[in-house]
Motif scaffolding. Sequence first.
Motif, PDB file in Angstrom:
ATOM      1  N   THR A   1      10.418  -4.057   4.487  1.00  9.53           N
ATOM      2  CA  THR A   1      10.100  -2.629   4.591  1.00  9.53           C
ATOM      3  C   THR A   1       9.155  -2.171   3.503  1.00  9.53           C
ATOM      4  OG1 THR A   1      12.320  -2.315   5.425  1.00  9.53           O
ATOM      5  CG2 THR A   1      11.107  -0.342   4.758  1.00  9.53           C
ATOM      6  N   PRO A   2       7.991  -1.611   3.876  1.00 19.33           N
ATOM      7  CA  PRO A   2       7.104  -1.032   2.863  1.00 19.33           C
ATOM      8  C   PRO A   2       7.708   0.238   2.313  1.00 19.33           C
ATOM      9  CG  PRO A   2       6.216  -0.667   5.054  1.00 19.33           C
ATOM     10  CD  PRO A   2       7.426  -1.539   5.215  1.00 19.33           C
ATOM     11  N   PRO A   3       7.348   0.633   1.089  1.00 17.72           N
ATOM     12  CA  PRO A   3       7.979   1.808   0.467  1.00 17.72           C
ATOM     13  C   PRO A   3       7.555   3.096   1.122  1.00 17.72           C
ATOM     14  CG  PRO A   3       6.154   1.028  -0.865  1.00 17.72           C
ATOM     15  CD  PRO A   3       6.334   0.031   0.251  1.00 17.72           C
TER      16      PRO A   3
ATOM     17  N   LYS B   1      10.185  -3.941  -3.923  1.00 16.63           N
ATOM     18  CA  LYS B   1       9.739  -3.439  -2.618  1.00 16.63           C
ATOM     19  C   LYS B   1       8.303  -2.944  -2.685  1.00 16.63           C
ATOM     20  CE  LYS B   1      11.585   1.317  -2.944  1.00 16.63           C
ATOM     21  NZ  LYS B   1      12.115   1.211  -4.302  1.00 16.63           N
ATOM     22  N   PHE B   2       7.925  -2.331  -3.841  1.00 13.34           N
ATOM     23  CA  PHE B   2       6.551  -1.902  -4.007  1.00 13.34           C
ATOM     24  C   PHE B   2       5.625  -3.105  -4.198  1.00 13.34           C
ATOM     25  CE2 PHE B   2       8.439   2.208  -5.789  1.00 13.34           C
ATOM     26  CZ  PHE B   2       8.300   2.853  -4.576  1.00 13.34           C
TER      27      PHE B   2
ATOM     28  N   GLU C   1       5.945  -6.098  -2.900  1.00 12.54           N
ATOM     29  CA  GLU C   1       5.662  -6.709  -1.593  1.00 12.54           C
ATOM     30  C   GLU C   1       4.723  -5.823  -0.775  1.00 12.54           C
ATOM     31  OE1 GLU C   1       7.847  -8.513   2.375  1.00 12.54           O
ATOM     32  OE2 GLU C   1       9.045  -7.832   0.676  1.00 12.54           O
ATOM     33  N   HIS C   2       4.941  -4.517  -0.846  1.00 12.40           N
ATOM     34  CA  HIS C   2       4.069  -3.603  -0.100  1.00 12.40           C
ATOM     35  C   HIS C   2       2.620  -3.742  -0.562  1.00 12.40           C
ATOM     36  CE1 HIS C   2       2.416   0.020   1.688  1.00 12.40           C
ATOM     37  NE2 HIS C   2       2.042   0.422   0.480  1.00 12.40           N
TER      38      HIS C   2
ATOM     39  N   ASN D   1       0.990  -6.873   0.573  1.00 16.37           N
ATOM     40  CA  ASN D   1       0.566  -6.773   1.975  1.00 16.37           C
ATOM     41  C   ASN D   1      -0.710  -5.954   2.108  1.00 16.37           C
ATOM     42  OD1 ASN D   1       2.679  -8.305   2.990  1.00 16.37           O
ATOM     43  ND2 ASN D   1       4.033  -6.541   3.233  1.00 16.37           N
TER      44      ASN D   1
ATOM     45  N   ASP E   1      -4.421   3.044  -1.316  1.00 16.63           N
ATOM     46  CA  ASP E   1      -2.991   3.081  -0.983  1.00 16.63           C
ATOM     47  C   ASP E   1      -2.246   3.990  -1.942  1.00 16.63           C
ATOM     48  OD1 ASP E   1      -0.793   1.594   0.698  1.00 16.63           O
ATOM     49  OD2 ASP E   1      -0.055   1.602  -1.367  1.00 16.63           O
TER      50      ASP E   1
END
Length: 241
Positions: free
Chosen positions: A28-30, A73-74, A76-77, A80, A146
């Motif tokens: 899951t993206p933040p 989580k950030f 990985e986002h 991506n 982003d």
Amino acid sequence: MPEPDKSIGRKILSFFVKEDEPGTATGTPPAAASAPAAPRPSVPLSNPSSPGPVQTTAPVGSAADSTGTVDSKFAEHLANVLAQNNPPGPDYFEFRETLRSLSNLGLPEDKQFQAAWASFKALGGASDVTILTNTANGYIAALNKDRDGFGKSVDAALTERVGGLQNEQKRLQAENDTLAKQLIDIQKQIDANSTRLTAITGEITDQSAKISQNRQNYESTFAHFADQIKRDIAKMAQYLK
């Protein structure tokens, strides 16, 4: 833009965080407006030049918040995001991968970069170093874009949630101010009534005494008149036969 190969995203992620560390989230993206997540362990930064532990708190004046930590989580986002903007062919990330492979050879930093540059060109990379700086700057631009979007979502969440609470706070404060003023006015009225009540008690005593005295005076005057008339009636009866 089509979804990137997940392996590219994982490879890019490995450039910035240690994959063997716990707490690297997947999926899951933040989202700035999402509910607060359970605390996660911070993820150390990966440094190709120094394999030892790296402080995750950003120095003063850096782009990162000095009070924050690297969030899995950030991480990985953003990996991506970079994968989605990865152009075909060797570029900055292929150079960085080569540089990372040299990190454990004990070479000085300048020698690491020079050896990585030689290996990059030998593997078919461009011979002009500007391809590295240009693609690296392109990735910075993608991250900035982003970040701008994330900042807007944060501002929207603040407007919706915090703004609503602030409006309620102002409304309640205004109500309290109005009620406090009413309490002051009520207290003033109570004080005025108490003063008047004290005065009325004295006036009642005074007026009662005056009325009682008037009644007594009236009765005395009445008796005076009536007695004279009665005496005259008695004398008329006595003398006028």
